[in-house]
Design an enzyme around this catalytic site. Sequence first.
Site, mmCIF file in Angstrom:
data_model
loop_
_atom_site.group_PDB
_atom_site.id
_atom_site.type_symbol
_atom_site.label_atom_id
_atom_site.label_comp_id
_atom_site.label_asym_id
_atom_site.label_seq_id
_atom_site.Cartn_x
_atom_site.Cartn_y
_atom_site.Cartn_z
ATOM 1 N N ASP A 153 0.828 -1.211 0.000
ATOM 2 C CA ASP A 153 0.000 0.000 0.000
ATOM 3 C C ASP A 153 0.861 1.259 0.000
ATOM 4 O OD1 ASP A 153 0.895 -0.496 2.604
ATOM 5 O OD2 ASP A 153 -1.079 -1.124 3.305
ATOM 6 N N HIS A 167 -7.444 -4.919 9.927
ATOM 7 C CA HIS A 167 -7.135 -4.723 8.500
ATOM 8 C C HIS A 167 -5.836 -5.424 8.123
ATOM 9 C CE1 HIS A 167 -4.787 -0.668 9.232
ATOM 10 N NE2 HIS A 167 -3.942 -1.671 9.212
ATOM 11 N N GLU A 200 -9.716 -1.836 5.120
ATOM 12 C CA GLU A 200 -10.370 -1.529 6.381
ATOM 13 C C GLU A 200 -11.656 -2.361 6.541
ATOM 14 O OE1 GLU A 200 -8.552 -0.063 8.280
ATOM 15 O OE2 GLU A 200 -7.878 1.928 7.677
#
Length: 263
Positions: free
Chosen positions: A68, A139, A144
């Site tokens: 990410d 998560h 999420e």
Amino acid sequence: MEVIICPNAQRVGEVAAAKAARIAGPIGPKVVLGVATGSSPVQTFAELARLVDAGELDVSEASAFALDEYVGIPEGHPESYHEIIRKTVTEPMHLDPSRVHVPNGFADDLAAACVAYEDAIRAAGGVDIQFLGVGSNGHIGFNEPTSSLSSRTRIKTLAARTREDNARFFDSIEQVPRHCLTQGLGTIMDARNVILVATGSGKAHAIAQVVEGPITAMYPGSVLQLHQHATIVVDADAAAELSLADYYKETYANLPDWQRLDV
Ligand code: F6R
């Protein structure tokens, strides 16, 4: 799911790295790694770097894909995941920077950057070993609660709890970005092996839900219960709410020789 409970965080890093090295050995130097940021995998990566330097692990032609990246933080910013991966993975393991990929959270067209990221993972042949941490809200990546269990790389809004948890890396919570690009749960599930590490009592509830709770988008990491090769390595504090802790310990203590990790 294999659950390994270690006495402390140092040991978590050693066991997770030993597990990864065991998987990577037969794959060879072109192994494709999936890498996480945050505090959880730091010891694991340091131990992998030690194995590389000791000549016990060859990642000389490896590729890596980060999970990410924050949206709107430029590449050189100290909290950009580009920068963190460079410091914790690329340089210590002597990877070729051109083969280390991080989603481009500074792209003009973020949706196109997500599609390009999925394409790049596919072009590399998919991820062999995905390292993961877990958020206190369950998560993985920045998927999420209520994330689709089959999601792909996309833009997500960070949960308030995640922004609070990550405020420690910034001067104030206002500086923590609200958006990120993250590999989806479907993307993570495509990795051929996953190794999740967690330490500290702040992760105890999330670990119990991920390992022993129902498979639910409310605890996105619980999707790993559907993965055929998922290893969860935790310290005693993060294991505190596991109801089958004794079983996991007994299993690990009595592994047959061919399954043992020599650490
Ligand atoms: C980071 C990531 C997150 C973290 C998680 C735990 O790339 O994908 O899922 O792994 O937020 O963060 P730490 O390890 O800092 O507690």
